[in-house]
Scaffold this motif. Structure first.
Motif, PDB file in Angstrom:
ATOM      1  N   GLY A   1     -44.547 -11.750  24.074  1.00  0.00           N
ATOM      2  CA  GLY A   1     -43.303 -12.396  23.657  1.00  0.00           C
ATOM      3  C   GLY A   1     -42.153 -12.018  24.578  1.00  0.00           C
ATOM      4  O   GLY A   1     -41.340 -12.858  24.943  1.00  0.00           O
ATOM      5  N   LEU A   2     -42.101 -10.734  24.982  1.00  0.00           N
ATOM      6  CA  LEU A   2     -41.017 -10.280  25.851  1.00  0.00           C
ATOM      7  C   LEU A   2     -41.081 -10.926  27.226  1.00  0.00           C
ATOM      8  O   LEU A   2     -40.056 -11.141  27.869  1.00  0.00           O
TER       9      LEU A   2
ATOM     10  N   PRO B   1     -39.465 -14.574  19.132  1.00  0.00           N
ATOM     11  CA  PRO B   1     -38.201 -14.526  18.400  1.00  0.00           C
ATOM     12  C   PRO B   1     -37.447 -15.837  18.558  1.00  0.00           C
ATOM     13  O   PRO B   1     -37.340 -16.371  19.660  1.00  0.00           O
TER      14      PRO B   1
ATOM     15  N   ILE C   1     -40.705  -4.167  17.904  1.00  0.00           N
ATOM     16  CA  ILE C   1     -39.674  -3.866  18.906  1.00  0.00           C
ATOM     17  C   ILE C   1     -38.255  -3.904  18.347  1.00  0.00           C
ATOM     18  O   ILE C   1     -37.304  -3.630  19.056  1.00  0.00           O
ATOM     19  N   GLY C   2     -38.120  -4.245  17.077  1.00  0.00           N
ATOM     20  CA  GLY C   2     -36.777  -4.223  16.493  1.00  0.00           C
ATOM     21  C   GLY C   2     -35.958  -5.450  16.823  1.00  0.00           C
ATOM     22  O   GLY C   2     -34.733  -5.401  16.809  1.00  0.00           O
ATOM     23  N   ILE C   3     -36.616  -6.564  17.167  1.00  0.00           N
ATOM     24  CA  ILE C   3     -35.888  -7.796  17.447  1.00  0.00           C
ATOM     25  C   ILE C   3     -36.181  -8.825  16.361  1.00  0.00           C
ATOM     26  O   ILE C   3     -37.264  -9.401  16.318  1.00  0.00           O
ATOM     27  N   PRO C   4     -35.226  -9.044  15.448  1.00  0.00           N
ATOM     28  CA  PRO C   4     -35.466 -10.028  14.400  1.00  0.00           C
ATOM     29  C   PRO C   4     -35.312 -11.440  14.965  1.00  0.00           C
ATOM     30  O   PRO C   4     -34.327 -11.739  15.628  1.00  0.00           O
TER      31      PRO C   4
ATOM     32  N   SER D   1     -33.475 -10.661  10.017  1.00  0.00           N
ATOM     33  CA  SER D   1     -32.340  -9.740  10.133  1.00  0.00           C
ATOM     34  C   SER D   1     -32.061  -9.051   8.807  1.00  0.00           C
ATOM     35  O   SER D   1     -31.716  -7.873   8.771  1.00  0.00           O
TER      36      SER D   1
ATOM     37  N   MET E   1     -31.707  -0.664   7.460  1.00  0.00           N
ATOM     38  CA  MET E   1     -30.493  -0.035   7.978  1.00  0.00           C
ATOM     39  C   MET E   1     -29.639   0.561   6.873  1.00  0.00           C
ATOM     40  O   MET E   1     -28.988   1.570   7.063  1.00  0.00           O
TER      41      MET E   1
ATOM     42  N   THR F   1     -32.792   2.819  11.792  1.00  0.00           N
ATOM     43  CA  THR F   1     -32.498   1.773  12.753  1.00  0.00           C
ATOM     44  C   THR F   1     -33.799   1.270  13.342  1.00  0.00           C
ATOM     45  O   THR F   1     -34.566   2.040  13.898  1.00  0.00           O
ATOM     46  N   PRO F   2     -34.084  -0.028  13.170  1.00  0.00           N
ATOM     47  CA  PRO F   2     -35.350  -0.557  13.667  1.00  0.00           C
ATOM     48  C   PRO F   2     -35.373  -0.573  15.187  1.00  0.00           C
ATOM     49  O   PRO F   2     -34.348  -0.822  15.829  1.00  0.00           O
ATOM     50  N   GLY F   3     -36.527  -0.272  15.736  1.00  0.00           N
ATOM     51  CA  GLY F   3     -36.685  -0.250  17.181  1.00  0.00           C
ATOM     52  C   GLY F   3     -38.143  -0.074  17.512  1.00  0.00           C
ATOM     53  O   GLY F   3     -38.990  -0.128  16.616  1.00  0.00           O
ATOM     54  N   PRO F   4     -38.447   0.152  18.786  1.00  0.00           N
ATOM     55  CA  PRO F   4     -39.857   0.238  19.188  1.00  0.00           C
ATOM     56  C   PRO F   4     -40.580   1.456  18.612  1.00  0.00           C
ATOM     57  O   PRO F   4     -41.798   1.516  18.653  1.00  0.00           O
ATOM     58  N   LEU F   5     -39.833   2.425  18.088  1.00  0.00           N
ATOM     59  CA  LEU F   5     -40.490   3.625  17.588  1.00  0.00           C
ATOM     60  C   LEU F   5     -40.756   3.585  16.092  1.00  0.00           C
ATOM     61  O   LEU F   5     -41.284   4.517  15.524  1.00  0.00           O
TER      62      LEU F   5
ATOM     63  N   GLU G   1     -42.920   6.319  14.110  1.00  0.00           N
ATOM     64  CA  GLU G   1     -42.145   7.307  13.363  1.00  0.00           C
ATOM     65  C   GLU G   1     -42.136   7.053  11.859  1.00  0.00           C
ATOM     66  O   GLU G   1     -41.892   7.962  11.077  1.00  0.00           O
TER      67      GLU G   1
END
Lengths: 330, 505
Positions: B137-138, B266, B320-323, B329, B336, B341-345, B349
């Protein structure tokens, strides 16, 4: 109904009188009793966004201090101005509050666009709801690792480096353009709709730089997808303690932060405003808000309505001059 | 992998999470059925509850509403010819004719099965290849998005079975409506006529509900008296025949793949997935005349696609934290609020959130299947209610639904205007589906083309020389050539046949 006219007039008179009494008593009741019913907090952005989250965290805390529920109502549209226009035109009784960001408070009107309200004459500022920095982040395979290197390169290759922002006239765009005039460099602006699509293109290497709100940016930096060059806040951000500020990187005094103001319609009684200010500051000082703010990269702020109004004025002066210097107002 | 699934199962199978999962899919189905009220509205309303819930539980509930809504969306399309959600608009084309032919039960049954298949394929993709799909996707840049949207438009122009010229006109009208609002590249306002409310463009829900929903209500006022009421609904009339089932296998598989892929990008979303799945089946079908007249493929493919897309939409969101959409969102907003905080980890985690959610998707899809099959009998009886009771309720729901999207009375007014317009279009034989697709694709097409041109410094050949963009553009060209030649060939055959004396054709 021969005497209908008289009847109507008498009814109207009575109604007016009753209404007047009701209004007066409501007015007198304010000091001790406000709030006697739920308070609406208008957020000019859709649910789930960063402004909405700030609104909800503060609303939740203020509900407990005020003893009445503070309900978040999303009226998204036009950089938050649709929501603030609603607050500006509501009754000045303290039951309709608004979260007014940089765009709705300053940028939209400073760019010469109609907002549907006048910030100074139609709204009163209760306080600042915290500030949030931006991070200037680069795709991970960009050769330059510091702002210095980046600007040196950009000076030699004008327009070659591209930077993404959440849109034309957003703080990220204006902040970066301002920085570029200070550095006397030229880059290509790629506007996006909001902060997430630009993140996608930076992670995929399609755009060189992006300006992101610190929490989202910091997560991508931690995950290794982006590298941080600088933060725009006056001091280093707790989420990215190793990343220098722009001010440290040779642009002393430079700051660009996002913030939100708690506002209400102009003419709201002073004692109601005082009560709201107290509740807002109590939220800012509470353990729970401080914890979430820290996790979200937000800096809490304690302000009186006067201080907040002065803050708005100083911010306006700064951004208005940036917009004039850049020559992008209509 | 097994370890992860066990972690997820341990989270998802707690009593509390099962209850919230069921509550989510239940609310989702009903909200989906009600025209105008979508999962976005329901999720926004329930977001405050997530304050008081564990973040995983909150996500399980909100996600359940989301994919549950995709299940329910098509029910109103089939029964009333009014889509419950914009992504179910295309299901009207064949679902509603099936209902008129007395095959509403069959259509609903196929919808439930296709939704389950699509949902399951989506979950498998999310579970097995989530991060890999996210990386693909990226790699899609602005140029590739443009090419993909163009492919979608080309595929769609010929859909509907009716006149190609009329279809094209509606697509163009949709594209024009899509230009209303703030131009992303320059920040200028286009066609806003001084209304603050138009600066973010026309609301999709107001447009879709007006042009499909209100238009359908208006046109039914006229023939309300003549509507036939069927007396009996037998179990047999609800079950698809073996031929029906055989016909839907391919469409379900293709629909799931198309939806699964587009959902993971996305911004692309469930509406585009459903339309493209339908367009694909239409292109592939030998006998195109069946489409628009109750073809089961036309129900199965888009339903599989929008449910698969609803599941894979979680790939960029969680890995990856991209809504990719407003609904996604809000999902991240629920995290949130709890300081995550959403992200690649997120996956590494907070494994219990990610895997717990995925296992809950399995459970939720099963709940939906079990919930929906018995409900078919009840839904079919909706057809027996006199219209005079059904339609006022529908109008009220549409108004509430449109209003709730942005708390805007302006949008309700827009829906009424579009409704009147839609009715007039319907009377002169123009289909609303291409308009919706043009409206959804247009802004993305324009925005990405202009962004790609900015990044290429105005050099259009960069679009063709890029391997990915170039190949997608080539596919559009092939499809166009195929459509033109196929059309000509058909025309010649019909002409040849027409010359034969009657009885010998």
């Amino acid at each position: 109904m021969s005497n209908g006219t008289w009847n109507v007039t008498r009814r109207a008179l009575i109604a007016t009188a009753a209404g007047g009494i009701a209004l007066c008593s409501a007015g007198m009741a304010f000091a001790q009793d406000y709030p006697t019913k739920p308070v609406t907090l208008v957020v000019g952005f859709p649910p789930g966004g960063s402004t909405d989250i700030v609104g909800r965290i503060i609303a939740d805390n203020m509900s407990r201090t005020l003893g009445q529920p503070v309900i978040v109502e999303n009226r998204p549209g036009a950089s938050g101005t649709v929501g603030i226009a609603h607050v500006a035109n509501s009754a000045p009784d303290g039951y309709t509050l608004g979260v007014s960001g940089l765009g709705a408070s300053i940028l939209v009107s400073a760019m010469g666009r109609d907002t549907g309200y006048d910030m100074d004459s139609q709204l009163d500022v209760i306080g600042v709801m915290g500030t949030l920095g931006l991070v200037i982040a680069a795709r991970k395979d960009l050769e330059q690792n510091t702002l210095d290197e980046l600007f040196a390169y950009a000076k030699e290759h004008p327009g070659e480096v591209s930077f993404g922002t959440s849109g034309v006239g957003t703080p990220g765009h204006l902040g970066m353009e301002y920085l570029l005039t200070l550095a006397d460099a030229e880059m290509l602006h790629i506007p996006y709709q909001g902060s997430t699509p630009q993140m996608n293109d930076a992670l995929g290497g399609h755009v060189d730089l992006v300006l992101l709100p610190t929490p989202e940016g910091a997560e991508q930096v931690r995950g290794g997808g982006l590298k941080a060059l600088a933060v725009t806040s006056p001091e280093r951000d707790t989420l990215l303690p190793d990343v220098p500020t722009v001010s440290e990187s040779g642009f002393e005094g430079y700051t660009a932060v996002l913030w939100n103001l708690l506002v209400t319609a102009d003419g709201t009684p002073a004692d109601v405003q005082a009560k709201l200010s107290e509740a807002l500051n109590a939220a800012m000082e509470s353990e729970e808000v401080r914890k979430i703010y820290a996790e979200r990269g937000l800096a809490p702020t304690l302000t009186t309505p006067e201080e907040a109004t002065a803050f708005l004025a100083s911010e306006r002066e700064k951004w208005a001059s940036v917009i004039t210097d850049l020559g992008i107002s209509e | 992998m097994l370890e992860n699934i066990l972690v997820g199962a341990a989270t998802a199978f707690t009593f509390q999470n099962l209850i919230y999962c069921f509550f989510g899919v239940f609310v989702g189905t009903f909200i989906g059925v009600l025209p105008g009220l979508g999962s976005l509205a329901a999720i926004s309303m329930l977001l405050p509850i997530s304050f008081y819930l564990d973040p995983t539980t909150a996500l399980i509930m909100l996600a359940g509403i989301y994919y549950g809504g995709e299940y329910g969306g098509s029910i109103a399309s089939i029964l009333l010819n009014i889509p419950g959600t914009p992504s179910a608009a295309i299901t009207c084309l064949d679902g509603s004719p099936m209902a008129r032919q007395g095959r509403a039960g069959v259509a609903l049954f196929i919808t439930a099965i296709a939704s389950f298949v699509g949902g399951s394929v989506g979950v498998v993709a999310l579970m097995g290849f989530g991060p890999a799909i996210a990386r693909i996707g990226l790699s899609f840049g602005p140029g590739d998005y443009f090419a993909l949207m163009l492919l979608g438009l080309v595929a769609a122009v010929t859909v509907g079975g009716g006149s190609v010229v009329k279809g094209l006109l509606m697509v163009v009208l949709g594209l024009l409506l899509g230009t209303v609002g703030t131009d992303v590249t320059s920040g200028e306002f286009r066609y806003t006529f001084g209304y603050l409310e138009l600066r973010d463009g026309v609301s999709l829900v107001a447009l879709a509900m007006g042009i499909f929903g209100i238009a359908e209500v208006i046109s039914s006022i006229k023939d309300a008296g003549q509507r036939k009421i069927r007396e009996k609904v037998t179990m047999r009339s609800m079950l698809p025949t073996r031929a029906d089932m055989a016909r839907t296998v391919g469409p379900m598989a293709r629909g799931s793949s198309i939806g699964g892929f587009l959902g993971a990008l996305p911004g692309a979303g469930t509406v585009i997935a459903a339309f493209l799945a339908y367009a694909t089946e239409f292109r592939l079908a030998r006998d195109k005349s069946r489409f628009g007249n109750g073809a089961v493929e036309g129900v199965a493919a888009p339903e599989a696609a929008n449910n698969a897309a609803a599941q894979t939409a979680f790939i960029p969101t969680l890995t990856i934290g991209i809504p990719g959409s407003p609904t996604m969102s809000i999902m991240l907003g629920a995290l949130m609020i709890h300081g995550i905080t959403p992200g690649p980890l997120l996956v590494s985690e907070h494994p219990t959130i990610f895997w717990g959610l995925i296992v809950s998707f399995w459970i939720g899809n099963l709940f939906l299947l079990v919930l929906n099959i018995p409900l078919i009998g009840i839904w079919v009886r909706v057809l027996q209610f006199p219209y005079k009771y059904v339609y006022p309720v529908v109008i009220a729901l549409i108004c509430i639904g449109v209003f709730s999207m942005r708390n805007s009375v302006f949008d309700v007014g827009l829906a009424v205007i579009f409704g009147t317009f839609g009715y007039l279009m319907q009377q002169v034989g123009y289909s609303a589906a291409p308009l919706i697709l043009g409206f959804v694709l247009g802004p993305m097409l324009e925005e990405n083309l202009r962004r790609a041109m900015l990044l290429a410094r105005g050099d259009a050949t960069r679009l063709i020389s890029d391997p990915l963009t170039g190949s997608i553009l080539a596919m559009s060209l092939l499809l166009l050539v195929w459509a033109v030649f196929g059309g000509l060939l058909n025309l010649m055959r019909t002409r040849a046949r027409a010359k034969l004396p009657p009885g010998e054709a």
